[in-house]
Write a protein that holds these residues in place. Structure first.
Motif, PDB file in Angstrom:
ATOM      1  N   PHE A   8       0.881  -1.177   0.033  1.00 50.84           N
ATOM      2  CA  PHE A   8      -0.043  -0.111   0.108  1.00 50.84           C
ATOM      3  C   PHE A   8       0.988   1.297   0.002  1.00 50.84           C
ATOM      4  CE2 PHE A   8      -2.751  -3.245   1.763  1.00 50.84           C
ATOM      5  CZ  PHE A   8      -4.157  -3.079   1.068  1.00 50.84           C
ATOM      6  N   TYR A   9       1.882   1.257   0.671  1.00 46.34           N
ATOM      7  CA  TYR A   9       2.754   2.376   0.915  1.00 46.34           C
ATOM      8  C   TYR A   9       4.211   1.956   1.395  1.00 46.34           C
ATOM      9  CZ  TYR A   9       3.665   7.376   1.101  1.00 46.34           C
ATOM     10  OH  TYR A   9       3.933   8.688   0.451  1.00 46.34           O
ATOM     11  N   SER A  10       5.407   2.719   0.922  1.00 51.35           N
ATOM     12  CA  SER A  10       6.602   2.334   1.558  1.00 51.35           C
ATOM     13  C   SER A  10       7.363   3.308   2.000  1.00 51.35           C
ATOM     14  CB  SER A  10       7.428   1.485   0.352  1.00 51.35           C
ATOM     15  OG  SER A  10       7.702   2.366  -0.800  1.00 51.35           O
ATOM     16  N   GLU A  11       8.507   2.896   2.719  1.00 53.69           N
ATOM     17  CA  GLU A  11       9.364   4.131   3.273  1.00 53.69           C
ATOM     18  C   GLU A  11      10.049   4.835   2.053  1.00 53.69           C
ATOM     19  OE1 GLU A  11      11.384   6.440   5.673  1.00 53.69           O
ATOM     20  OE2 GLU A  11       9.966   4.992   6.661  1.00 53.69           O
ATOM     21  N   GLU A  12      10.271   3.958   0.858  1.00 52.61           N
ATOM     22  CA  GLU A  12      11.024   4.491  -0.487  1.00 52.61           C
ATOM     23  C   GLU A  12       9.987   5.367  -0.872  1.00 52.61           C
ATOM     24  OE1 GLU A  12      13.052   2.659  -4.482  1.00 52.61           O
ATOM     25  OE2 GLU A  12      11.945   1.360  -2.995  1.00 52.61           O
ATOM     26  N   ARG A  13       8.772   5.313  -1.038  1.00 51.03           N
ATOM     27  CA  ARG A  13       7.885   5.988  -1.730  1.00 51.03           C
ATOM     28  C   ARG A  13       7.921   7.574  -1.221  1.00 51.03           C
ATOM     29  NH1 ARG A  13       4.332   5.350  -5.623  1.00 51.03           N
ATOM     30  NH2 ARG A  13       2.832   7.039  -5.842  1.00 51.03           N
ATOM     31  N   TRP A  14       7.946   7.555   0.410  1.00 50.44           N
ATOM     32  CA  TRP A  14       7.754   8.677   1.062  1.00 50.44           C
ATOM     33  C   TRP A  14       8.989   9.559   1.035  1.00 50.44           C
ATOM     34  CZ3 TRP A  14       4.791  12.193   3.493  1.00 50.44           C
ATOM     35  CH2 TRP A  14       5.168  13.025   4.535  1.00 50.44           C
ATOM     36  N   GLN A  15      10.204   8.877   1.010  1.00 49.91           N
ATOM     37  CA  GLN A  15      11.556   9.364   0.792  1.00 49.91           C
ATOM     38  C   GLN A  15      11.725   9.826  -0.476  1.00 49.91           C
ATOM     39  OE1 GLN A  15      13.177  10.371   3.336  1.00 49.91           O
ATOM     40  NE2 GLN A  15      12.147   9.106   4.850  1.00 49.91           N
ATOM     41  N   ASN A  16      11.123   9.264  -1.488  1.00 50.35           N
ATOM     42  CA  ASN A  16      11.225  10.135  -2.974  1.00 50.35           C
ATOM     43  C   ASN A  16      10.558  11.385  -2.867  1.00 50.35           C
ATOM     44  OD1 ASN A  16      12.585   7.847  -4.085  1.00 50.35           O
ATOM     45  ND2 ASN A  16      10.568   6.795  -4.861  1.00 50.35           N
ATOM     46  N   TRP A  17       9.333  11.590  -2.272  1.00 50.03           N
ATOM     47  CA  TRP A  17       8.652  12.667  -2.140  1.00 50.03           C
ATOM     48  C   TRP A  17       9.309  13.666  -1.532  1.00 50.03           C
ATOM     49  CZ3 TRP A  17       4.842  13.877  -5.109  1.00 50.03           C
ATOM     50  CH2 TRP A  17       3.871  13.170  -5.508  1.00 50.03           C
ATOM     51  N   GLY A  19      12.592  13.599  -0.939  1.00 40.92           N
ATOM     52  CA  GLY A  19      13.863  14.140  -1.868  1.00 40.92           C
ATOM     53  C   GLY A  19      13.480  15.069  -2.781  1.00 40.92           C
ATOM     54  N   ARG A  20      12.230  14.991  -3.505  1.00 37.70           N
ATOM     55  CA  ARG A  20      11.677  16.001  -4.334  1.00 37.70           C
ATOM     56  C   ARG A  20      11.690  17.427  -3.817  1.00 37.70           C
ATOM     57  NH1 ARG A  20       6.920  14.850  -7.922  1.00 37.70           N
ATOM     58  NH2 ARG A  20       7.556  16.843  -8.745  1.00 37.70           N
ATOM     59  N   ILE A  21      11.157  17.439  -2.575  1.00 41.16           N
ATOM     60  CA  ILE A  21      11.162  18.446  -1.795  1.00 41.16           C
ATOM     61  C   ILE A  21      12.275  19.264  -1.560  1.00 41.16           C
ATOM     62  CG2 ILE A  21      10.226  19.454   0.332  1.00 41.16           C
ATOM     63  CD1 ILE A  21       7.605  17.465  -0.028  1.00 41.16           C
ATOM     64  N   LYS A  22      13.417  18.381  -1.263  1.00 41.08           N
ATOM     65  CA  LYS A  22      14.427  18.819  -0.858  1.00 41.08           C
ATOM     66  C   LYS A  22      15.151  19.454  -2.059  1.00 41.08           C
ATOM     67  CE  LYS A  22      16.165  15.671   2.792  1.00 41.08           C
ATOM     68  NZ  LYS A  22      17.071  14.576   2.979  1.00 41.08           N
ATOM     69  N   ASP A  23      15.226  18.771  -3.187  1.00 40.38           N
ATOM     70  CA  ASP A  23      15.696  19.346  -4.480  1.00 40.38           C
ATOM     71  C   ASP A  23      15.242  20.550  -5.075  1.00 40.38           C
ATOM     72  OD1 ASP A  23      17.490  16.952  -4.273  1.00 40.38           O
ATOM     73  OD2 ASP A  23      16.325  15.922  -5.638  1.00 40.38           O
TER      74      ASP A  23
END
Length: 192
Positions: A8-17, A19-23
């Motif tokens: 349903f959801y993963s740590e990796e998916r959250w971290q991808n978001w 990461g985008r916000i950081k970048d």
């Protein structure tokens, strides 16, 4: 019929978001920035909507659904590793909006939809409780409204216009994402 916990959801998916916000240069007044933050919120709401739908369809037992919701909650409401203070505040706003989504989904799975009142009445009661600084009661009422939204009742966003900005208006924002997710649980593409 047990599902893997990352379905349903993963740590990796959250971290991808994250990461985008950081970048990216984030300016809440900018439409693209606002959309990125809303997509982050909607993506989580969609995961919750899918868990609830799987529960409603009999694909998940109640305890399994609650465990899945808890897994997503731990990922999304955990501490975020962003050094930029403004970005951290914006992500915190998204996390705050989603708190009510998690509680509403848990309440729905545990006890079904609220029966005593309407979405608007529960949100009004939540705002009154917040005004009296009874935040637990405010969250409880907002979560009851959320159970009705999960059950198909409409959230009129006009309700938020009459309220003083605070936690309840943040939670209503999250419930709006939940309503969208319940009606159209399509995954938000991370590259949008």
């Amino acid at each position: 019929m047990s599902n893997p916990p990352t379905e349903f959801y993963s740590e990796e998916r959250w971290q991808n978001w994250i990461g985008r916000i950081k970048d990216e240069d984030i300016d809440p007044e900018d439409e693209d920035s606002a959309r990125l933050l809303l997509n982050l919120q909607d993506d989580t709401a969609i995961a919750i909507a899918k868990i609830v739908a799987a529960y409603d369809d009999g694909e998940l037992e109640g305890e399994e659904a609650l465990a899945e919701i808890e897994d997503v909650r731990e990922i999304v409401l955990g501490e975020v590793d962003i050094e930029d203070e403004e970005k951290l505040i914006l992500v915190d706003g998204v996390q705050t909006s989603l708190v009510c989504v998690f509680f509403a989904a848990e309440e729905y799975v545990a006890n079904g939809p609220a029966e005593d009142s309407s979405v608007g009445d529960y949100l009004g009661a939540a705002a009154d409780a917040e005004a009296e600084e009874d935040l637990d009661a405010a969250l409880g009422y907002a979560a009851q409204a959320g159970t009705l939204i999960i059950d198909g009742e409409e959230l009129d966003m006009g309700v938020a216009e009459d309220l003083e900005y605070g936690l309840v208006t943040e939670w209503i924002n999250g419930l709006d994402s939940l309503q969208s997710a319940m009606s159209d649980p399509e995954v938000v593409e991370e590259d949008e």
